[in-house]
Write a protein that holds these residues in place. Structure first.
Motif, PDB file in Angstrom:
ATOM      1  N   HIS A 113      60.913  45.870  13.916  1.00 42.50           N
ATOM      2  CA  HIS A 113      61.245  44.453  14.087  1.00 42.50           C
ATOM      3  C   HIS A 113      62.694  44.298  13.685  1.00 42.50           C
ATOM      4  N   PHE A 114      63.462  43.620  14.488  1.00 47.30           N
ATOM      5  CA  PHE A 114      64.824  43.275  14.084  1.00 47.30           C
ATOM      6  C   PHE A 114      65.213  41.952  14.731  1.00 47.30           C
ATOM      7  N   GLY A 115      66.138  41.282  14.067  1.00 52.99           N
ATOM      8  CA  GLY A 115      66.626  39.999  14.584  1.00 52.99           C
ATOM      9  C   GLY A 115      65.512  38.989  14.714  1.00 52.99           C
ATOM     10  N   ASN A 116      65.466  38.328  15.881  1.00 52.37           N
ATOM     11  CA  ASN A 116      64.451  37.292  16.103  1.00 52.37           C
ATOM     12  C   ASN A 116      63.329  37.795  17.014  1.00 52.37           C
ATOM     13  N   MET A 117      63.012  39.077  16.897  1.00 45.05           N
ATOM     14  CA  MET A 117      61.941  39.647  17.721  1.00 45.05           C
ATOM     15  C   MET A 117      60.647  38.863  17.493  1.00 45.05           C
ATOM     16  N   SER A 118      59.962  38.549  18.584  1.00 46.75           N
ATOM     17  CA  SER A 118      58.747  37.738  18.462  1.00 46.75           C
ATOM     18  C   SER A 118      57.615  38.572  17.857  1.00 46.75           C
TER      19      SER A 118
END
Lengths: 406, 231
Positions: free
Chosen positions: A364-369
């Motif tokens: 998971h990184f950033g704004n990954m759903s």
């Protein structure tokens, strides 16, 4: 090779114009941008993701500590680790970790980690970072000139608290205690494995080798730029006469798996852009507190990770700044993204080329759903993990928690 | 008129001697300018862990000059050290002149954080005008390899004295001050705004057009004020 699922727990709702309208994601980020309801939902999602990682067979799950920022919502990784200890069964719980100089007295770290080790039935890895300049010197006000001395003194106190059977007094430069007598004590004896996240300083490499700690290079910039650092580490290990067991090392890598390389590009470009252009939007004035870097590190011209990030964030595209497209990020090695075969092949290359037994991956990184994160984790576990299991199978891992399945 | 003064430099470090002090020297006053520990950029400096340790190290450097007792002038961090000297070792300070001393923090007055800007910009926060060449080229004689290391060590020493806030409790000790005291402040000081002048005892003089290191921004005005005080 051990495969670990690392969560940074970023704030997922920084506005589109965040970089243009704010000077830093850390230290003085406006509180008006924080919605507690977003964080509450994010915690729920993020803990679900770490629990999924445990269920599908990742060897370890990792949390870390940062303060006053939108980059990572874990001022207390121990709280997250406590929640995970009760809801996971197999994985090592890698607290990466507690910034030792921030705890007063530092026996608090020894106590809480002993609690976590007991709660998790001996699955704890104790990570001891110095902490970033933003966290330690600006957000927590520690004097950068004495931070590392305080860190090492805290380390010595914690290790003695874990290992000495009888009460003792501790007369340090920064901490004085008449009675140190740890209750509870760690389940793993003499103590949980210790991993050290560090930059590229020779002092840290030597210290890890000497103390028999795992050295972890937590790079934002992928394996291609991490190669020189890891080569430096292994050279010092050899020079000091220690073996080259790959489990002496850990390395952080962004990973995105999809059915095809094209699909990966379509799915992961936006969260990658969010991470590099919002989560890593650092003000250079908060990345170089005087004294944070040792004299030797300054003399060696070693640039710290966050200094590099700040420099890239403030540079113009094409003038030493970040890669501007997802393809460029992949090409530069910041992110390994593609089909299961592509990802497996590249991670095997990373593990062998950098000689890293603990691959700590950001799925998971950033704004990954949550949906995409679940798919990334599932695809990795089913189609990438099996092909990596035998890498370094000839080596033992004495730095793995004794409470985890072998 | 006194024949000798001891001057303690400010947070910008070297050069330890400022133009205002040169002007005093031109009037026949011997100006003794020790360098505070660590500000010389010499390798291997380990900042003390606490304020008392810092004072002991600083006083070692001052005593080594053999100049005390005499009038003492202190600027910025040097003012903080000078004020501590005057209240804790009053027999050593005949008259005390402070130029924008650090040492008292009031969040209603505040002050810009010289250590929360990229290193190349730090000096520019200390002056109302251009950064004097003497600071721009500090440690240049060490060569391109060692200059940044020495500057890093000098900033480390400075930061260690006042991190995270420039307040080590001197205000609680100022009632011990016995000697005549002058407090000079630049009205364009960004690091310690001029409002702090009211927190210090003694005669107050505000210098127009001067920043934090006012003895560099307005050397003639500051020198004349000091000379008048010392006479």
């Amino acid at each position: 090779v051990k495969l670990l699922w690392f969560h940074l727990m970023p704030y997922p709702a920084l506005p589109d114009d965040f970089k243009a309208t704010n000077r830093s994601v850390w230290v003085d980020i406006p509180s008006s941008l924080h919605d507690p309801r977003v964080t509450a939902q994010a915690y729920d999602d993020y803990l679900d993701q770490l629990e999924q990682a445990d269920r599908v067979g990742f060897d370890g799950i990792c949390v870390n500590e940062h303060h006053q920022n939108g980059y990572g919502l874990m001022p207390s990784p121990n709280l997250m680790a406590a929640a995970l200890a009760r809801r996971t069964e197999q994985s090592a719980i890698v607290v990466m970790g507690n910034s030792l100089a921030l705890y007063n007295p530092p026996v608090r770290v020894a106590e809480e980690m002993a609690m976590l080790d007991c709660l998790s039935d001996g699955r704890l890895v104790a990570g001891f970072p110095v902490g970033t300049p933003m966290d330690t010197t600006y957000a927590y006000g520690q004097n950068p000139a004495t931070l590392r001395r305080k860190y090492h003194e805290a380390h010595d106190l914690i290790m003695r608290a874990w290992t000495e059977p009888d009460p003792f007094s501790f007369n340090g430069e920064f901490t004085q205690l008449r009675y140190v007598n740890l209750w509870p004590r760690p389940l793993q004896q003499p103590h949980p494995p210790v991993w050290i996240p560090g930059g590229g300083s020779v002092e840290t490499w030597d210290w890890c080798a000497r103390e028999q700690y795992v050295y972890c290079y937590l790079s934002y910039f992928g394996y291609k730029l991490g190669r020189a650092t890891m080569r430096g580490f292994w050279k010092r290990v050899e020079e000091q006469g220690y073996d080259d067991n790959p489990y002496r090392a850990g390395f952080l890598q962004f990973v995105g798996v999809a059915d095809t390389d094209e699909e990966a590009r379509r799915l992961y470009a936006e969260p990658a852009d969010y991470f590099y252009n919002r989560c890593l939007h650092l003000y250079p004035g908060f990345t170089d507190s005087p004294g944070y870097q040792s004299e030797a590190t300054v003399r060696a011209r070693v640039q710290g990770m966050v200094q590099r990030a700040a420099q890239q964030s403030s540079a113009r595209p094409g003038a030493g700044g970040l890669p501007t497209t997802f393809d460029e990020m992949v090409e530069a090695g910041y992110i390994i993204a593609g089909s299961p075969d592509t990802v497996r092949e590249q991670l095997e290359h990373v593990a062998k080329e950098l000689r890293v037994g603990h691959l700590m991956m950001l799925l998971h990184f950033g704004n990954m759903s949550p949906e995409l994160t679940a798919m990334n984790t599932d695809l990795f576990a089913r189609k990438v993990m099996p092909g990596l299991r035998d890498v370094f199978a000839e080596h033992d891992d004495p730095w793995w928690p004794s409470g985890c399945p072998t | 008129m006194t024949d000798r003064v001891l001057y303690l430099h400010g947070i910008g470090g070297l050069p330890a001697r400022s133009p205002a002090l040169d002007a005093l020297a031109a009037h026949g006053i011997e100006v003794v300018t020790p360098v505070l520990p660590g500000f010389d950029g010499e390798p291997g400096f380990e900042p003390p862990a606490d304020h008392l340790g810092w004072l002991a190290r600083a006083w070692d450097a001052l005593d080594e000059t053999g100049a005390l007792p005499c009038p003492v002038i202190g600027a910025s961090v040097g003012g903080m050290i000078a004020a501590e000297l005057a209240v804790l070792r009053p027999e050593t300070v005949e008259r005390l002149a402070l130029i924008a001393p650090l040492g008292i923090w009031d969040s209603t007055i505040g002050g810009d954080d010289v250590f929360a800007v990229p290193a190349p910009l730090r000096h520019s926060m200390l002056f109302a005008g251009e950064v004097p060449d003497a600071f721009t080229h500090a440690f240049a004689d060490l060569g391109a390899e060692e200059q940044p290391v020495a500057q890093h060590l000098a900033w480390t020493a400075a930061a260690s004295l006042v991190w995270p806030l420039p307040d080590r409790g001197v205000a609680t000790r100022l009632h011990r001050l016995r000697c005549p005291t002058l407090v000079v402040w630049g009205d364009e000081d960004r690091v310690a705004p001029v409002g702090y002048v009211e927190r210090w005892p003694g005669e107050h003089v505000v210098v127009p057009g001067a920043g934090h290191l006012g003895e560099w921004d307005a050397p003639d005005d500051v020198a004349e004020t000091l000379r008048s005080f010392l006479s």
